[in-house]
Scaffold this motif. Structure first.
Motif, mmCIF file in Angstrom:
data_model
loop_
_atom_site.group_PDB
_atom_site.id
_atom_site.type_symbol
_atom_site.label_atom_id
_atom_site.label_comp_id
_atom_site.label_asym_id
_atom_site.label_seq_id
_atom_site.Cartn_x
_atom_site.Cartn_y
_atom_site.Cartn_z
ATOM 1 N N THR A 237 0.812 -1.218 0.000
ATOM 2 C CA THR A 237 0.000 0.000 0.000
ATOM 3 C C THR A 237 0.848 1.271 0.000
ATOM 4 N N GLU A 238 2.146 1.148 0.352
ATOM 5 C CA GLU A 238 3.042 2.300 0.360
ATOM 6 C C GLU A 238 4.095 2.203 -0.735
ATOM 7 N N ARG A 239 3.884 1.305 -1.683
ATOM 8 C CA ARG A 239 4.880 1.101 -2.743
ATOM 9 C C ARG A 239 4.975 2.310 -3.681
ATOM 10 N N LEU A 240 3.839 2.941 -3.950
ATOM 11 C CA LEU A 240 3.827 4.110 -4.825
ATOM 12 C C LEU A 240 4.011 5.371 -3.984
ATOM 13 N N ASP B 210 11.725 -0.898 -8.759
ATOM 14 C CA ASP B 210 10.851 0.126 -9.300
ATOM 15 C C ASP B 210 11.658 1.369 -9.674
ATOM 16 N N ILE B 211 11.047 2.208 -10.523
ATOM 17 C CA ILE B 211 11.607 3.510 -10.897
ATOM 18 C C ILE B 211 10.639 4.591 -10.435
ATOM 19 N N HIS B 212 11.164 5.666 -9.861
ATOM 20 C CA HIS B 212 10.332 6.801 -9.464
ATOM 21 C C HIS B 212 10.977 8.083 -9.992
ATOM 22 N N ASP C 77 14.378 11.966 -1.807
ATOM 23 C CA ASP C 77 13.586 10.818 -1.339
ATOM 24 C C ASP C 77 12.169 10.936 -1.882
ATOM 25 N N PRO C 78 11.695 9.995 -2.724
ATOM 26 C CA PRO C 78 10.339 10.093 -3.281
ATOM 27 C C PRO C 78 9.247 10.040 -2.230
#
Length: 220
Positions: free
Chosen positions: A35-38, A94-96, A210-211
């Motif tokens: 739930t906090e991945r994005l 992942d990429i952000h 930090d994203p």
């Protein structure tokens, strides 16, 4: 090697033991639930947008070099053949991107940053890294983040060689920071005692990125 044998003592094994004793390269980050991945403010994409300074340098394998300089015990000047001879790793991360898109489950192959550091062996006073690319781009990050467990000097994406517009033949991937920190066409890695701003950091972007804390710009 049998179970009752120990590895031959060397500068490398001594260095690794010292890092373990000091807890070096432990960033304290923990795995996040799905739930906090994005990260906040991000949206998912299925493609991979191209963002850079507008130059896509052509780097033939016979002229490609990667330097590791600064506060290291063993400075490196690797040819493409020597780089490919290092232990290879595969990471799925992942990429952000700071421009608000994210892409899940990218499969990378290349050399882990920890493997490269094992070869160069940072000195105790090394705390930051400055990255320089073939197009003149620079960016900075703490050494502990450069040495994150899932950080990789990638030469392949999704099973095919990294294309030039995405940073091929080799780029850095540091998944837990905004993607501008993952320099394309990497040419030089310099270990420093203190932080210093790179290209975007001098132009108003955050020094860390930090994203999950939305550290896009210097005031964030």
């Amino acid at each position: 090697m049998s179970d009752d044998q120990t590895p031959t003592d060397s500068k490398l094994t001594r260095s690794k033991r010292r890092w373990a004793e000091e807890g070096k390269f432990l960033t304290g980050r923990i795995s996040r639930p799905e739930t906090e991945r994005l990260p906040p403010g991000q949206h998912l994409v299925k493609d991979w947008p191209v963002l850079d300074l507008g130059q896509h340098p052509i780097i033939p394998p016979d002229t490609w070099r990667l330097e590791v300089r600064g506060l290291v015990e063993t400075p490196l000047d690797l040819t493409w053949t020597a780089f490919q001879a290092l232990e290879q790793s595969t990471k799925v991360t992942d990429i952000h991107c700071v421009t608000t898109w994210s892409r899940y489950d990218n499969k990378w192959k290349g050399v882990s940053t920890r493997e490269l550091l094992d070869q160069a062996m940072p000195k105790p006073e090394a705390h930051y890294v400055m990255l320089t690319s073939y197009d003149g781009y620079t960016t900075n990050l703490p050494l502990s983040d450069f040495a994150a467990e899932d950080a990789i000097l990638a030469t392949s994406w999704e099973g095919v060689p990294l294309t030039r517009n995405h940073g091929g033949p080799m780029r850095l991937v540091v998944p837990h920071l905004y993607f501008w920190k993952s320099a394309k066409w990497l040419r030089r890695i310099e270990l420093l005692p203190a932080d210093a701003a790179g290209f975007w950091e001098k132009n108003g972007y955050h020094m860390y990125g930090d994203p999950w804390r939305e550290q896009r710009y210097s005031g964030d």
